[in-house]
Design a protein around this motif. Sequence first.
Motif, PDB file in Angstrom:
ATOM      1  N   SER A   1       0.829  -1.209   0.000  1.00  0.00           N
ATOM      2  CA  SER A   1       0.000   0.000   0.000  1.00  0.00           C
ATOM      3  C   SER A   1       0.863   1.258   0.000  1.00  0.00           C
ATOM      4  O   SER A   1       0.581   2.216  -0.732  1.00  0.00           O
ATOM      5  N   GLU A   2       1.919   1.268   0.806  1.00  0.00           N
ATOM      6  CA  GLU A   2       2.807   2.430   0.828  1.00  0.00           C
ATOM      7  C   GLU A   2       3.511   2.610  -0.515  1.00  0.00           C
ATOM      8  O   GLU A   2       3.673   3.738  -0.990  1.00  0.00           O
ATOM      9  N   ARG A   3       3.915   1.501  -1.113  1.00  0.00           N
ATOM     10  CA  ARG A   3       4.572   1.603  -2.415  1.00  0.00           C
ATOM     11  C   ARG A   3       3.599   2.126  -3.468  1.00  0.00           C
ATOM     12  O   ARG A   3       3.947   2.971  -4.303  1.00  0.00           O
TER      13      ARG A   3
ATOM     14  N   GLN B   1       3.850   5.589  -5.546  1.00  0.00           N
ATOM     15  CA  GLN B   1       3.790   5.643  -7.002  1.00  0.00           C
ATOM     16  C   GLN B   1       2.704   6.602  -7.478  1.00  0.00           C
ATOM     17  O   GLN B   1       2.904   7.363  -8.432  1.00  0.00           O
ATOM     18  N   GLN B   2       1.550   6.572  -6.798  1.00  0.00           N
ATOM     19  CA  GLN B   2       0.486   7.490  -7.187  1.00  0.00           C
ATOM     20  C   GLN B   2       0.882   8.943  -6.928  1.00  0.00           C
ATOM     21  O   GLN B   2       0.581   9.825  -7.733  1.00  0.00           O
ATOM     22  N   SER B   3       1.554   9.184  -5.800  1.00  0.00           N
ATOM     23  CA  SER B   3       2.018  10.544  -5.528  1.00  0.00           C
ATOM     24  C   SER B   3       3.029  10.997  -6.569  1.00  0.00           C
ATOM     25  O   SER B   3       2.996  12.151  -7.025  1.00  0.00           O
TER      26      SER B   3
ATOM     27  N   ARG C   1       3.252   9.884  -9.655  1.00  0.00           N
ATOM     28  CA  ARG C   1       2.537  10.107 -10.913  1.00  0.00           C
ATOM     29  C   ARG C   1       1.749  11.411 -10.868  1.00  0.00           C
ATOM     30  O   ARG C   1       1.654  12.123 -11.879  1.00  0.00           O
ATOM     31  N   ARG C   2       1.187  11.756  -9.689  1.00  0.00           N
ATOM     32  CA  ARG C   2       0.451  13.010  -9.580  1.00  0.00           C
ATOM     33  C   ARG C   2       1.388  14.203  -9.751  1.00  0.00           C
ATOM     34  O   ARG C   2       1.058  15.179 -10.439  1.00  0.00           O
ATOM     35  N   ARG C   3       2.578  14.097  -9.131  1.00  0.00           N
ATOM     36  CA  ARG C   3       3.537  15.186  -9.310  1.00  0.00           C
ATOM     37  C   ARG C   3       3.995  15.286 -10.757  1.00  0.00           C
ATOM     38  O   ARG C   3       4.153  16.395 -11.298  1.00  0.00           O
ATOM     39  N   GLU C   4       4.212  14.141 -11.397  1.00  0.00           N
ATOM     40  CA  GLU C   4       4.612  14.167 -12.798  1.00  0.00           C
ATOM     41  C   GLU C   4       3.514  14.762 -13.668  1.00  0.00           C
ATOM     42  O   GLU C   4       3.796  15.546 -14.597  1.00  0.00           O
ATOM     43  N   LEU C   5       2.259  14.399 -13.372  1.00  0.00           N
ATOM     44  CA  LEU C   5       1.159  14.943 -14.164  1.00  0.00           C
ATOM     45  C   LEU C   5       1.032  16.446 -13.966  1.00  0.00           C
ATOM     46  O   LEU C   5       0.776  17.195 -14.927  1.00  0.00           O
ATOM     47  N   GLU C   6       1.220  16.916 -12.730  1.00  0.00           N
ATOM     48  CA  GLU C   6       1.171  18.356 -12.487  1.00  0.00           C
ATOM     49  C   GLU C   6       2.278  19.079 -13.248  1.00  0.00           C
ATOM     50  O   GLU C   6       2.052  20.156 -13.820  1.00  0.00           O
ATOM     51  N   GLU C   7       3.479  18.488 -13.252  1.00  0.00           N
ATOM     52  CA  GLU C   7       4.578  19.112 -13.987  1.00  0.00           C
ATOM     53  C   GLU C   7       4.314  19.101 -15.487  1.00  0.00           C
ATOM     54  O   GLU C   7       4.582  20.086 -16.194  1.00  0.00           O
ATOM     55  N   ARG C   8       3.750  18.000 -15.979  1.00  0.00           N
ATOM     56  CA  ARG C   8       3.428  17.932 -17.405  1.00  0.00           C
ATOM     57  C   ARG C   8       2.341  18.936 -17.770  1.00  0.00           C
ATOM     58  O   ARG C   8       2.376  19.557 -18.842  1.00  0.00           O
TER      59      ARG C   8
END
Length: 641
Positions: free
Chosen positions: A416-418, A422-424, A426-433
């Motif tokens: 669950s932590e992993r 990963q979701q965090s 991906r969220r940061r990557e999506l925000e940067e994109r």
Amino acid sequence: MHSPAPESLTRRLVRDSAYVLPGLPIALFGASLLLSLLAVSIATAPLWVGALVLPLTLVTASEFAELSRRRLRIWGALLDPVGYRPRDPGLAGRLRPVADPRRWLDLIFEMILALPVRLVTFVVAALWILMGPVGLTYFFWSRFIPGERGLIRLLELIAPALVPASGFWQYVLDSGVFFLLGVVFLVTLPAVMRGLAALDALLATSLLGAGGRGRLIPLEHPQAHPLERTLSRVAGGRPGGQVEDSSATFSSAAWSWIGICFAAVVLFAVAWPLTTTVYGIHPVLGLVLTLAHCLSLVLTLKFPWAGIGASVLVSAGLMGATAEAGVGIWPWPVTAMLIQCGVILVAALREPWYCAASGWAASALLTFAAIVMAAPQLPDGAVSTGIVFSSVGVGVAVLGSLTRQWIRDADRLEVSERTSAQQSRRRRELEERNRIARELHDVVAHSMSVISVQAATARYRLSSITPEAQQEFEEIARSSRQALGEMRMLLGTLRSEEEPPTGPTPGLAEIYSLVEATRASGTPIRVTGLDVVEASSAVGLAAYRMVQEGLSNALRHAPSSTIEVSAELLGERSEDSSSADTEHLLIQVRNTAPPHPVSVPAPGAGLGLEGIRERVSAVGGTVETGETPDGGYFIRASFPL
């Protein structure tokens, strides 16, 4: 499938012998060296010298383990790759192997476990190899042995009537029997050597592979021996399985096997003499029952239900064999109680709670039945022993089940932590994109839209425009619309969480369209060699982007210069399919020096060339850039075909 030819059988025998026979000398040398280093590290620990010798011992053990893995691969076994924790420079980095469980596992295997197994396999192999020639040549060398021969003496003791009276016939009978034995040993030698090699490899693949994973040989191999198939299935191999790359240093499965096997050996060494001495049973019977009980402990690790059933049956046999001793610690001797509790504990750790509960219930029911059947002559303390076992057994079952549940919960929490991490990410990557897409839309897309509109409406806004200028504006409008379309696709990819959409990508054939669009600016461009070249889509896309960047650089940095785009094949394709191809595609974009000096250099940070290098290197190619002797510039890329 036809049977293997004699040559293949001989090669297999040689391969098995080359694996089994050198194992003992290597194991002797490795175990003695590792034991000496470990003793030195322990003895010098108070002087802090052992802190430096112990990492050296572990690294040496890993080298011997790597030698064993190499021997296994040469023999034909498949092992999952093993990774070790990296050693950093400095004192702390040199001490880091001490905290690596994988290296400790290598040390235990090479120093303790490998030697007895390889000693047994070597002795059996050597005897089997020698008995064949000894039996076949018995007729010759036995004549020089004084006294009665062993076979005749044995026949005289068993059945004197079968022994011929004549000494000559005694000699013929003796020689004939030994000759037949020699033939049997020679005929069965390949199968025996194969079995010994598979036995050694079974232990090695279980402990030396990452995560305790390994297979003896591919099960679909046409020369796979039936014994190999059985042992490989027991070891966990599956037909058609693939070896997974793994960098894990900790092998929980291997450590479990080592711990359970070590406990079984210790319990057997204590239980056999204790049961035989205290309860007065026959040593052979005590050996068989105690060995079977300890083996059931090992069996439970692989097959929990079968191990529980075997342990209950052997426990019943032990109760029956020790019932007449009149000892108060009955129906469970102390060692048998420990072994049975170990079986319940292993079952609780391996399977859900009801497996261990079933094992405890069957053992408690067996205890009750033994006490009831021996009620007329029940020894003092038997009921207390039964109560103690029942209490300890249920405690072990509960402890094992809770430990298993805790481990599963810890694994779920880690997963669950992993997943959350990963979701965090991906969220940061999506925000940067999204931020990048917003900037591209606000800056580049707006400017391109303005250029497209101005170029398309120039014919309506300017009444004195010439046909040549009108054609130029139309080319600018078409190029800007194409760029806007690609920009919209790029923005959609950046803003989406899904995989980028697939579609046709430009390749070598589209380079002509790119050149024609660039010629519209009035720049002379020559193209040679592209008609006879064929390449994959990945190479074609990289080549297209490389030519696009070369033309763009020439237009910006050397206006009005002459540009040449060329392609050629270097090397020849090998006709032998077993050898690698040597053919390469060489594409070059070269421009001459500009006819007039450039007063204001065009801006640029070199990111385009860096992107081209990344694209070309991704398909295994190389890029060269530089100035030409006449003051021009070239970009040359080589693509392997």
